[in-house]
Design a protein around this motif. Structure first.
Motif, PDB file in Angstrom:
ATOM      1  N   LYS A  28       0.839  -1.197   0.000  1.00  0.00           N
ATOM      2  CA  LYS A  28       0.000   0.000   0.000  1.00  0.00           C
ATOM      3  C   LYS A  28       0.875   1.249   0.000  1.00  0.00           C
ATOM      4  CE  LYS A  28      -3.760  -0.202   2.353  1.00  0.00           C
ATOM      5  NZ  LYS A  28      -4.768  -0.249   3.450  1.00  0.00           N
ATOM      6  N   CYS A  32      -1.170   6.770   1.485  1.00  0.00           N
ATOM      7  CA  CYS A  32      -2.499   6.199   1.724  1.00  0.00           C
ATOM      8  C   CYS A  32      -2.605   5.659   3.136  1.00  0.00           C
ATOM      9  CB  CYS A  32      -2.793   5.100   0.715  1.00  0.00           C
ATOM     10  SG  CYS A  32      -2.840   5.661  -1.001  1.00  0.00           S
ATOM     11  N   ARG A  33      -1.540   5.045   3.616  1.00  0.00           N
ATOM     12  CA  ARG A  33      -1.535   4.517   4.981  1.00  0.00           C
ATOM     13  C   ARG A  33      -1.731   5.638   6.001  1.00  0.00           C
ATOM     14  NH1 ARG A  33      -0.148  -0.472   6.186  1.00  0.00           N
ATOM     15  NH2 ARG A  33       0.520  -1.884   4.519  1.00  0.00           N
ATOM     16  N   GLU A  36      -5.314   7.022   5.860  1.00  0.00           N
ATOM     17  CA  GLU A  36      -6.271   6.085   6.456  1.00  0.00           C
ATOM     18  C   GLU A  36      -6.178   6.065   7.982  1.00  0.00           C
ATOM     19  OE1 GLU A  36      -5.720   2.274   4.632  1.00  0.00           O
ATOM     20  OE2 GLU A  36      -6.288   3.011   2.642  1.00  0.00           O
ATOM     21  N   PRO A 101       4.538   5.424   8.020  1.00  0.00           N
ATOM     22  CA  PRO A 101       3.434   4.613   7.487  1.00  0.00           C
ATOM     23  C   PRO A 101       2.679   3.797   8.524  1.00  0.00           C
ATOM     24  CG  PRO A 101       5.534   3.574   7.004  1.00  0.00           C
ATOM     25  CD  PRO A 101       5.854   4.919   7.579  1.00  0.00           C
TER      26      PRO A 101
END
Length: 200
Positions: A28, A32-33, A36, A101
């Motif tokens: 991923k 994005c991590r 989220e 992350p």
């Protein structure tokens, strides 16, 4: 209202110019991590980037998020912090780096709770090392402190903290209550870190 600001404007020089925030961690994208992890504990997520070109690279992966651009170049992350704080709507803003992350949403939520009524909640490790890019700030007072630091020619990301009158430093023991391994602080500085953190 709570805001989240992700700093993604670094030059990624240790990665040969490759966009570090788009590195794959466990399949991923790193940005994005972070998005989220922040999203459940804030009402808005703002991403600070260098310029339109970088926004073009990131936007397909984080569609619907707001971007801000560095207004002052060559001074490091303080420029991104300034731009993000100016745009944020929340009274308190979580400021984090895009290269963390494994950021833990519960840890960020804890910092928001601690910061309430103060200028900032900043993690501090044993030995005194602080985490200004994994912290929560009162928007108005921090923005003023950042502006004054920039005007004074200060470039360190920790410089504005000296101008805040009411900072709560949160020790590792408190963070461990929600993140026993303190993985939330792990960051990607070198290419070999990608493989190491992916295994986690």
């Amino acid at each position: 209202m709570r805001s989240g600001l992700i700093l993604a404007g670094g030059r990624s020089t240790r990665f040969g110019g490759e966009e570090k925030s788009l590195m794959l961690i466990g399949g991923k994208r790193m940005i994005c991590r972070v998005v989220e992890a922040l999203s459940p504990v804030v009402d808005e997520v703002i991403i600070s980037v260098r310029d339109e070109r970088q926004r073009g690279l990131l936007s397909p992966f984080v569609s619907g998020r707001e971007f801000v651009f560095d207004e002052i170049h060559g001074i490091g992350p303080l420029s991104g912090v300034r731009a993000g704080l100016k745009r944020a709507k929340g009274e308190y803003v979580a400021v984090v780096a895009c290269d963390m992350p494994l950021i833990n949403g519960a840890a960020i939520g804890l910092l928001f709770d601690v910061a309430e009524g103060h200028d900032a909640a900043v993690p501090v490790h044993e030995g005194g090392l602080i985490e200004p890019l994994h912290a929560v700030y009162r928007r108005g007072t921090m923005l003023d402190a950042v502006k004054k630091s920039i005007e004074a020619g200060e470039r360190k990301i920790s410089a504005p903290l000296r101008r805040l009158k009411d900072v709560v430093y949160v020790p590792d023991d408190e963070i461990r209550k929600v993140d026993p391994g303190l993985d939330t602080f792990l960051n990607v500085n070198r290419a070999e870190d990608v493989e190491l953190i992916s295994r986690l």
